[in-house]
Motif scaffolding. Structure first.
Motif, PDB file in Angstrom:
ATOM      1  N   ALA A  56       6.169   6.380  -0.697  1.00 38.59           N
ATOM      2  CA  ALA A  56       6.862   7.328  -0.128  1.00 38.59           C
ATOM      3  C   ALA A  56       7.229   8.261  -1.053  1.00 38.59           C
ATOM      4  CB  ALA A  56       8.087   6.845   1.046  1.00 38.59           C
ATOM      5  N   ARG A  57       7.569   7.879  -2.200  1.00 41.13           N
ATOM      6  CA  ARG A  57       8.079   8.706  -3.312  1.00 41.13           C
ATOM      7  C   ARG A  57       6.877   9.473  -4.274  1.00 41.13           C
ATOM      8  NH1 ARG A  57      11.877   4.483  -3.614  1.00 41.13           N
ATOM      9  NH2 ARG A  57      10.970   3.622  -5.359  1.00 41.13           N
ATOM     10  N   LEU A  58       5.608   9.188  -3.914  1.00 45.19           N
ATOM     11  CA  LEU A  58       4.522   9.461  -4.650  1.00 45.19           C
ATOM     12  C   LEU A  58       3.977  10.792  -4.175  1.00 45.19           C
ATOM     13  CD1 LEU A  58       2.641   6.176  -5.044  1.00 45.19           C
ATOM     14  CD2 LEU A  58       3.856   7.319  -6.682  1.00 45.19           C
ATOM     15  N   LYS A  59       3.499  11.749  -5.072  1.00 49.39           N
ATOM     16  CA  LYS A  59       2.822  12.795  -4.653  1.00 49.39           C
ATOM     17  C   LYS A  59       1.326  12.595  -4.067  1.00 49.39           C
ATOM     18  CE  LYS A  59       3.336  14.781  -8.834  1.00 49.39           C
ATOM     19  NZ  LYS A  59       2.954  15.893  -9.864  1.00 49.39           N
ATOM     20  N   GLN A  60       0.819  11.534  -4.673  1.00 47.44           N
ATOM     21  CA  GLN A  60      -0.388  11.213  -4.283  1.00 47.44           C
ATOM     22  C   GLN A  60      -0.668  10.610  -2.725  1.00 47.44           C
ATOM     23  OE1 GLN A  60       1.226  10.220  -7.228  1.00 47.44           O
ATOM     24  NE2 GLN A  60      -0.011  11.761  -8.392  1.00 47.44           N
ATOM     25  N   ARG A  61      -1.679  10.549  -2.087  1.00 47.16           N
ATOM     26  CA  ARG A  61      -1.911   9.977  -0.850  1.00 47.16           C
ATOM     27  C   ARG A  61      -2.470   8.430  -1.104  1.00 47.16           C
ATOM     28  NH1 ARG A  61      -4.808  14.308   3.250  1.00 47.16           N
ATOM     29  NH2 ARG A  61      -3.094  15.815   3.389  1.00 47.16           N
ATOM     30  N   VAL A  62      -2.071   7.521  -0.249  1.00 48.32           N
ATOM     31  CA  VAL A  62      -2.413   6.161  -0.251  1.00 48.32           C
ATOM     32  C   VAL A  62      -3.142   6.039   0.839  1.00 48.32           C
ATOM     33  CG1 VAL A  62      -1.487   3.839  -0.412  1.00 48.32           C
ATOM     34  CG2 VAL A  62      -0.139   5.835  -1.596  1.00 48.32           C
ATOM     35  N   LEU A  63      -4.525   5.217   0.595  1.00 45.42           N
ATOM     36  CA  LEU A  63      -5.279   4.656   1.674  1.00 45.42           C
ATOM     37  C   LEU A  63      -5.303   3.387   1.327  1.00 45.42           C
ATOM     38  CD1 LEU A  63      -7.386   5.483   3.908  1.00 45.42           C
ATOM     39  CD2 LEU A  63      -9.226   5.727   2.165  1.00 45.42           C
ATOM     40  N   TRP A  64      -4.669   2.602   2.530  1.00 39.92           N
ATOM     41  CA  TRP A  64      -4.311   1.055   2.598  1.00 39.92           C
ATOM     42  C   TRP A  64      -5.126   0.473   3.323  1.00 39.92           C
ATOM     43  CZ3 TRP A  64       1.554  -0.482   2.797  1.00 39.92           C
ATOM     44  CH2 TRP A  64       1.579  -1.877   2.289  1.00 39.92           C
ATOM     45  N   LYS A  65      -6.061  -0.862   2.924  1.00 38.76           N
ATOM     46  CA  LYS A  65      -6.451  -1.737   3.919  1.00 38.76           C
ATOM     47  C   LYS A  65      -5.476  -2.557   4.489  1.00 38.76           C
ATOM     48  CE  LYS A  65      -9.273  -5.368   3.209  1.00 38.76           C
ATOM     49  NZ  LYS A  65      -8.927  -6.296   4.368  1.00 38.76           N
ATOM     50  N   PHE A  66      -5.212  -2.542   5.951  1.00 38.68           N
ATOM     51  CA  PHE A  66      -4.145  -3.202   6.322  1.00 38.68           C
ATOM     52  C   PHE A  66      -4.457  -3.595   7.890  1.00 38.68           C
ATOM     53  CE2 PHE A  66      -0.043  -3.908   8.526  1.00 38.68           C
ATOM     54  CZ  PHE A  66       0.714  -4.431   7.493  1.00 38.68           C
ATOM     55  N   GLU A  67      -4.474  -4.996   7.940  1.00 36.12           N
ATOM     56  CA  GLU A  67      -5.437  -5.602   9.013  1.00 36.12           C
ATOM     57  C   GLU A  67      -4.541  -5.621  10.263  1.00 36.12           C
ATOM     58  OE1 GLU A  67      -6.235  -7.041   4.785  1.00 36.12           O
ATOM     59  OE2 GLU A  67      -4.262  -7.080   6.223  1.00 36.12           O
ATOM     60  N   ASP A  68      -3.505  -5.140  10.582  1.00 38.82           N
ATOM     61  CA  ASP A  68      -2.851  -5.233  11.791  1.00 38.82           C
ATOM     62  C   ASP A  68      -2.881  -3.484  12.259  1.00 38.82           C
ATOM     63  OD1 ASP A  68      -2.091  -7.658  12.020  1.00 38.82           O
ATOM     64  OD2 ASP A  68       0.254  -7.563  11.639  1.00 38.82           O
ATOM     65  N   LYS A  87      -0.354  -1.678  13.549  1.00 38.90           N
ATOM     66  CA  LYS A  87       0.440  -0.763  13.099  1.00 38.90           C
ATOM     67  C   LYS A  87       1.618  -1.308  11.944  1.00 38.90           C
ATOM     68  CE  LYS A  87       1.295   0.818  18.061  1.00 38.90           C
ATOM     69  NZ  LYS A  87       2.230   1.076  19.014  1.00 38.90           N
ATOM     70  N   LEU A  88       1.900  -0.521  11.277  1.00 36.48           N
ATOM     71  CA  LEU A  88       2.980  -0.625  10.161  1.00 36.48           C
ATOM     72  C   LEU A  88       4.135   0.171  10.251  1.00 36.48           C
ATOM     73  CD1 LEU A  88       3.560  -1.987   7.583  1.00 36.48           C
ATOM     74  CD2 LEU A  88       2.108  -0.129   6.369  1.00 36.48           C
TER      75      LEU A  88
END
Length: 505
Positions: A326-338, A340-341
């Protein structure tokens, strides 16, 4: 026309004409990540006109590979259910605490169980008991991961064998291919060290290497021999032992290449083909392409592979990652198996499945948060993306350590990760240009080959078939008993009869 395309065309002209070979490919191990390499080889063989009978727990039927492809689909043996019962773990995340020696025995256990399971299947039994076996196939292609029972098909059908080490390298290859591994600078695959070892690391390397050798001789080989005898004793007057079957291996394909593997002795029939699964990047799905294209400050890709699930992390661990992201300027693409997060920051996108290699090829991706699996590390190096490594088990630790040593990776311990440590590591990778520079150098080395990885594999498959097993590639050491292999008979003579020995000099 690109030079690689020209080379590929020449190889097809030299080896692709006429009738293709008939290849039997039994792959018993039900670990999906290993099939990234296996499936790539099978597809290429079929494309080049070979007839392939593929025995696999993971189907390629939807790909419609054509008349040259025959599939024998195995039921899926659940390796993780077995491991969970033995280790009393609830997820692969818990494997981070498994001791090195236990991990080695677990790998052997999986191999033994999956071999026994596969040989019992009706379709495999048909192959075992088929009549007129001789002349039906030209080559046996198998995985080199504790499934030695599959080598019996090479014995029954009287064909040469090529094995595929999807995990890159193991110290027992020394006895398997007839050379001495210098333990002073070649670390055991289960140890978390590089080829630059301290005194204590070298001592540990010798101890665990000796333990592995003795365990293979006293427990593992007899267990594998018992499985083979169980299924083949009624068919043969004398059932060969695993060590005899291993002498029929003409060549091995190693899932490795510089600089991901440190220099070490190898025989003529040990062929490095690491990265052969990597294809030219394809355009990403629209929403992923847009997410990365519009990442003004770059993006981070986060995936823990096919076995370790981010969704299994406890809430306190997930909150650490979400807080830092949340504090990063970069975007994050996350392989998350559920599905909803909760509390997902606006700069983070989660997906159950993502085309990893194609994502790493995107120019906006600046860091790969990874568990250190070999295929992912190869893709990161190929596409020159620095790595934040969080290893859990098997070869992941040494893979990350190799990256740290080469200066293109930073490692974190999942067990004591904190927001401060994670943010510090990501900031270092994103702001210090040395990591990208070092990764660019590693990528250039990894890509710079006289022949592409897949074309190398295809060349040697054709070579072994053409030369009927190519016995001239096999070192004489494979036929020596252990006491001769290690010159213990010579040492004994020198020790007890040194007067006469030195008189001869």
């Amino acid at each position: 026309m690109k030079p690689s395309t020209i080379i590929r065309f020449i190889i097809l002209l030299l080896f692709g004409h006429g009738e293709g070979a008939r290849i039997l490919a039994p792959f018993f191990l039900p670990v999906r990540s290993h099939f990234m390499m296996t499936n790539a080889i099978i597809r290429e063989l079929v494309q080049r006109g070979h007839e392939v009978t593929f025995i696999t727990p993971f189907s390629l039927a939807k790909e419609n590979l054509g008349a040259n492809y025959t599939e024998v689909l195995l039921p899926l043996y659940n390796t993780w259910a077995d491991i969970s019962e033995i280790m009393k773990t609830s997820s692969a995340l818990d494997m981070v605490d498994v001791p090195k020696w236990t991990a080695m025995k677990l790998a052997q256990h999986i191999g033994l169980k999956s071999t026994d399971f596969a040989l019992a299947q009706p379709e495999i039994q048909k192959l075992i008991h088929a009549k007129d076996k001789v002349g039906k196939y030209d080559l046996l292609l198998v995985e080199q991961f504790y499934n030695e029972g599959a080598l019996m098909l090479g014995h029954l059908y009287q064909v040469p064998v090529i094995s595929i080490a999807t995990f890159a390298y193991a110290n027992y290859f020394s006895q398997l291919f007839g050379f001495i591994t210098p333990l002073s600078y070649v670390p055991n695959v289960f140890l978390s060290c590089t080829d630059r070892m301290t005194l204590w690391q070298r001592l540990e390397n010798v101890v665990i290497g000796a333990k592995e050798d003795f365990h293979r001789e006293l427990f593992y080989y007899p267990a594998q021999d018992a499985i083979i005898k169980k299924y083949f004793a009624s068919l043969l007057p004398e059932v060969p032992r695993v060590k005899e079957l291993e002498r029929n291996i003409s060549a091995i394909f190693l899932n490795s290449y510089m600089p991901l593997t440190s220099p070490r002795p190898m025989t003529f029939n040990m062929i490095s083909v690491g990265g052969l699964h990597i294809q030219p990047p394809k355009r990403l799905p629209g929403h992923i392409q847009k997410f990365l294209d519009e990442a003004e400050h770059g993006a981070i890709y986060f995936s823990l592979g096919s076995q370790v699930r981010s969704a299994d992390m406890p809430a306190e661990k997930l909150n650490i990652f979400l807080g830092v992201f949340a504090r990063l300027k970069q975007r994050v693409l996350w392989k998350f198996e559920d599905d909803k997060l909760p509390n997902l920051p606006g700069n983070v996108k989660v997906e159950k499945w993502l085309p990893q290699a194609d994502i790493l090829a995107h120019p906006k991706v600046r860091v790969f948060i990874a568990h250190g699996g070999l295929f992912g590390m190869q893709e990161a190096v190929h596409h020159a993306v620095p790595v934040l490594g969080m290893p859990f088990y098997f070869d992941q630790n040494p893979n990350i350590k190799e990256g740290i040593s080469a200066g293109y990776a930073i490692g974190l311990d999942y067990r004591d990760i904190s927001e401060e440590k994670l943010e510090l590591a990501l900031t270092e990778l994103l702001s210090n240009p040395k990591y990208k520079d070092n990764m660019n150098r590693a990528s250039k080395i990894f890509r710079d080959r006289p022949l592409g990885a897949m074309d190398t594999a295809m060349y040697w498959i054709d070579y072994v078939i053409e030369h009927r097993g190519a016995p001239h590639l096999v070192a004489a050491g494979v036929n020596l008993p252990w006491y001769q292999f290690y010159l213990l008979d010579v040492v004994a003579i020198i020790k007890f009869d040194n007067d006469n020995i030195f008189g001869l000099l």
